[in-house]
Scaffold this motif. Structure first.
Motif, PDB file in Angstrom:
ATOM      1  N   GLU A 170      -9.866  11.099   2.375  1.00 19.80           N
ATOM      2  CA  GLU A 170     -10.376  10.394   3.630  1.00 19.80           C
ATOM      3  C   GLU A 170      -9.823   8.831   3.676  1.00 19.80           C
ATOM      4  N   SER A 171      -9.849   8.101   2.448  1.00 16.77           N
ATOM      5  CA  SER A 171      -9.144   6.998   2.421  1.00 16.77           C
ATOM      6  C   SER A 171      -7.674   6.845   2.631  1.00 16.77           C
ATOM      7  N   ALA A 172      -7.180   7.706   1.881  1.00 14.00           N
ATOM      8  CA  ALA A 172      -5.688   7.928   2.209  1.00 14.00           C
ATOM      9  C   ALA A 172      -5.324   8.232   3.459  1.00 14.00           C
ATOM     10  N   THR A 173      -5.849   9.253   4.197  1.00 14.61           N
ATOM     11  CA  THR A 173      -5.580   9.515   5.521  1.00 14.61           C
ATOM     12  C   THR A 173      -5.842   8.442   6.328  1.00 14.61           C
ATOM     13  N   LEU A 174      -6.828   7.512   6.350  1.00  9.65           N
ATOM     14  CA  LEU A 174      -6.926   6.301   7.134  1.00  9.65           C
ATOM     15  C   LEU A 174      -5.920   5.146   6.992  1.00  9.65           C
ATOM     16  N   ASP A 175      -5.421   5.040   5.641  1.00  7.89           N
ATOM     17  CA  ASP A 175      -4.329   4.025   5.101  1.00  7.89           C
ATOM     18  C   ASP A 175      -2.987   4.664   5.778  1.00  7.89           C
ATOM     19  N   VAL A 212       0.601   5.374  -0.044  1.00 11.34           N
ATOM     20  CA  VAL A 212      -0.154   6.615   0.297  1.00 11.34           C
ATOM     21  C   VAL A 212       0.584   7.904  -0.187  1.00 11.34           C
ATOM     22  N   CYS A 232      -8.898   9.697  -3.022  1.00 12.92           N
ATOM     23  CA  CYS A 232      -9.903   9.911  -1.941  1.00 12.92           C
ATOM     24  C   CYS A 232      -9.154  10.261  -0.730  1.00 12.92           C
ATOM     25  N   CYS A 248       0.630  -1.191   0.010  1.00  9.27           N
ATOM     26  CA  CYS A 248       0.062   0.049   0.108  1.00  9.27           C
ATOM     27  C   CYS A 248       0.803   1.307   0.140  1.00  9.27           C
ATOM     28  N   LEU A 289      -6.738   4.980  -5.860  1.00 13.03           N
ATOM     29  CA  LEU A 289      -7.954   5.437  -5.387  1.00 13.03           C
ATOM     30  C   LEU A 289      -7.808   6.933  -4.793  1.00 13.03           C
ATOM     31  N   GLN A 314      -0.117  12.141   0.147  1.00 15.11           N
ATOM     32  CA  GLN A 314      -1.292  13.057   0.489  1.00 15.11           C
ATOM     33  C   GLN A 314      -0.579  14.199   1.011  1.00 15.11           C
ATOM     34  N   CYS A 371      -4.271  10.194  -2.204  1.00 18.92           N
ATOM     35  CA  CYS A 371      -4.385   8.842  -2.913  1.00 18.92           C
ATOM     36  C   CYS A 371      -3.794   7.702  -2.411  1.00 18.92           C
TER      37      CYS A 371
END
Length: 195
Positions: free
Chosen positions: A171-176, A139, A169, A137, A167, A141, A147
């Motif tokens: 929000e999703s990038a922040t979570l990862d 990321v 996104c 993974c 992806l 940001q 992304c």
């Protein structure tokens, strides 16, 4: 049975319908480098690019293209394997100001399997954690955009066919990114090779 995007019926409000239509157009079976560059340069929040590399480019090439799209950004990644050319590319992006912070979650065997790459990475990364991981993974940001590249490929120079998704996104990038960064505080995984 493999469902094609046109066979997926999802009732959605107009905004969600537009997002779904963008998602359906995002599947690019085999892209060469120019097609991938064009797709990433047009990406907007909520877009998803699915790809097969056919050995035409490696993960560090995708990271560079995404960093160009985002502008100055941080890089968080988890990988099972590293190569020196891939880490040199990240170091060059950091040196040029394209990438700021680098945070890594690496499989513990990378210290033995790629000592030159690890040595360089230790000189540029803010934080590296060594654990049992097979996740790939990547990321990128910044405060405005993010992304995540979820891929079958490691951070190596790879001439094999690999597949994945990018992806766009925040929000999703922040979570990862939070998972990769925060996972270094956990001691649940053993690094001695046992299960």
């Amino acid at each position: 049975m493999l469902l094609q995007p046109e066979h997926i019926a999802i009732p959605a409000p107009d905004a969600d319908l537009q997002r779904l239509q963008r998602l359906q157009r995002s599947y690019l079976l085999e892209m060469d480098s120019e097609e991938m560059q064009a797709a990433i340069s047009r990406a907007q929040e909520g877009d998803l690019i699915r790809y097969w590399t056919r050995g035409r480019y490696s993960t560090h090439n995708l990271i560079a293209l995404c960093a160009q799209r985002l502008g100055k950004c941080d890089l968080y990644f988890s990988t099972w394997a590293l190569s020196l050319p891939a880490v040199e590319r990240i170091a060059a992006m950091q040196s040029s100001g394209m990438i700021d912070k680098v945070v890594c979650l690496l499989d513990y065997r990378t210290k033995t399997n790629a000592p030159d790459a690890v040595q360089l990475l230790e000189g540029i990364a803010e934080r590296i954690t060594y654990r049992r991981t097979h996740a790939k993974c990547y990321v990128l940001q910044n405060e405005h955009f993010g992304c995540a590249i979820i891929s079958s490929s490691n951070l190596t120079t790879n001439r094999r066919t690999e597949g994945g998704v990018i992806l766009f996104c925040k929000e999703s990038a922040t979570l990862d990114a939070q998972f990769i960064y925060g996972n270094s505080n956990s001691t649940n995984d053993r690094t001695d090779g046992s299960c």
